[in-house]
Design a protein around this motif. Structure first.
Motif, PDB file in Angstrom:
ATOM      1  N   UNK A 236       0.829  -1.205   0.000  1.00 39.05           N
ATOM      2  CA  UNK A 236       0.000   0.000   0.000  1.00 39.05           C
ATOM      3  C   UNK A 236       0.867   1.260   0.000  1.00 39.05           C
ATOM      4  N   UNK A 237       1.912   1.281   0.809  1.00 38.89           N
ATOM      5  CA  UNK A 237       2.771   2.465   0.898  1.00 38.89           C
ATOM      6  C   UNK A 237       3.493   2.735  -0.419  1.00 38.89           C
ATOM      7  N   UNK A 238       4.105   1.715  -0.993  1.00 41.22           N
ATOM      8  CA  UNK A 238       4.847   1.903  -2.248  1.00 41.22           C
ATOM      9  C   UNK A 238       3.897   2.293  -3.374  1.00 41.22           C
ATOM     10  N   UNK A 239       2.726   1.698  -3.425  1.00 39.36           N
ATOM     11  CA  UNK A 239       1.747   2.043  -4.454  1.00 39.36           C
ATOM     12  C   UNK A 239       1.319   3.504  -4.330  1.00 39.36           C
ATOM     13  N   UNK A 240       1.030   3.948  -3.121  1.00 35.45           N
ATOM     14  CA  UNK A 240       0.628   5.348  -2.906  1.00 35.45           C
ATOM     15  C   UNK A 240       1.756   6.293  -3.315  1.00 35.45           C
ATOM     16  N   UNK A 241       2.968   6.027  -2.857  1.00 38.85           N
ATOM     17  CA  UNK A 241       4.095   6.903  -3.195  1.00 38.85           C
ATOM     18  C   UNK A 241       4.395   6.900  -4.689  1.00 38.85           C
ATOM     19  N   UNK A 242       4.364   5.735  -5.291  1.00 36.63           N
ATOM     20  CA  UNK A 242       4.677   5.611  -6.718  1.00 36.63           C
ATOM     21  C   UNK A 242       3.631   6.319  -7.583  1.00 36.63           C
ATOM     22  N   UNK A 243       2.383   6.296  -7.157  1.00 33.27           N
ATOM     23  CA  UNK A 243       1.293   6.910  -7.931  1.00 33.27           C
ATOM     24  C   UNK A 243       1.075   8.383  -7.603  1.00 33.27           C
ATOM     25  N   UNK A 244       1.755   8.904  -6.605  1.00 35.57           N
ATOM     26  CA  UNK A 244       1.589  10.294  -6.174  1.00 35.57           C
ATOM     27  C   UNK A 244       2.965  10.913  -5.975  1.00 35.57           C
ATOM     28  N   UNK A 245       3.610  11.248  -7.082  1.00 31.59           N
ATOM     29  CA  UNK A 245       5.002  11.719  -7.047  1.00 31.59           C
ATOM     30  C   UNK A 245       5.197  12.976  -6.202  1.00 31.59           C
ATOM     31  N   UNK A 246       4.139  13.726  -5.936  1.00 32.44           N
ATOM     32  CA  UNK A 246       4.262  14.932  -5.119  1.00 32.44           C
ATOM     33  C   UNK A 246       4.419  14.602  -3.631  1.00 32.44           C
ATOM     34  N   UNK A 247       4.102  13.380  -3.236  1.00 32.66           N
ATOM     35  CA  UNK A 247       4.266  12.971  -1.841  1.00 32.66           C
ATOM     36  C   UNK A 247       5.726  12.651  -1.571  1.00 32.66           C
ATOM     37  N   UNK A 248       6.232  13.099  -0.448  1.00 34.51           N
ATOM     38  CA  UNK A 248       7.625  12.851  -0.080  1.00 34.51           C
ATOM     39  C   UNK A 248       7.751  12.018   1.182  1.00 34.51           C
ATOM     40  N   UNK A 249       6.662  11.867   1.935  1.00 35.56           N
ATOM     41  CA  UNK A 249       6.710  11.181   3.217  1.00 35.56           C
ATOM     42  C   UNK A 249       5.359  10.563   3.519  1.00 35.56           C
ATOM     43  N   UNK A 250       5.384   9.356   4.059  1.00 35.13           N
ATOM     44  CA  UNK A 250       4.176   8.699   4.553  1.00 35.13           C
ATOM     45  C   UNK A 250       4.397   8.311   5.998  1.00 35.13           C
ATOM     46  N   UNK A 251       3.343   8.385   6.768  1.00 35.36           N
ATOM     47  CA  UNK A 251       3.370   7.922   8.144  1.00 35.36           C
ATOM     48  C   UNK A 251       2.291   6.863   8.283  1.00 35.36           C
TER      49      UNK A 251
END
Length: 143
Positions: A116-131
């Motif tokens: 889930x984390x990698x998919x979200x980051x990969x599909x939303x290049x403007x995101x730099x950090x997930x918690x």
């Protein structure tokens, strides 16, 4: 293809806690590999307790067979208790991965967490950090 690296800062971590952590991490990595193509994942174990450069953590890392999920263990020790942030900083200069995960050994992963984390980051290049959304063993949200 995306790449992931992981660092875990340890300080007198009980063996059973480390086993539980790694079992859940490996399960989540297996699920991630079912959906994403990744090269070998470096996992850095930063031991802030061991002064000698050898500990049960190093022995533990050798006893597992990380090639079954294509991870590569790196063990850093002998620097003393430099703190959580500085422990992770020892690793950051060595990285060239697309994504890096900073961890404590007292967490357990849901099987789908990394996917889930990698998919979200990969599909939303403007995101730099997930918690993560974290809950205690009793199901209560942790902050």
């Amino acid at each position: 293809m995306v790449s992931l690296s992981i660092s875990v800062v340890l300080y007198r971590t009980p063996t059973d806690q480390l086993d539980s952590f790694m079992d859940s991490l490996f399960n989540s990595i297996r699920a991630l590999r079912e959906r994403h193509s990744l090269p070998s994942i470096p996992i850095f174990l930063v031991d802030n307790f061991s002064e000698s450069g050898s500990s049960s953590c190093e022995i533990w890392a050798r006893k597992y067979q990380p090639e079954r999920i294509d991870v590569d263990f790196h063990y850093l020790a002998g620097h003393g208790n430099i703190g959580y942030g500085r422990g992770h900083n020892l690793v950051l200069g060595q990285l060239d991965s697309d994504y890096h995960l900073l961890l404590n050994p007292d967490v357990t992963f849901d099987k789908e967490a990394l996917n889930q984390a990698i998919t979200i980051l990969h599909n939303n290049k403007h995101l730099k950090l997930l918690s993560p959304s974290a809950t205690g063993l009793d199901g209560n949200k942790q902050y």
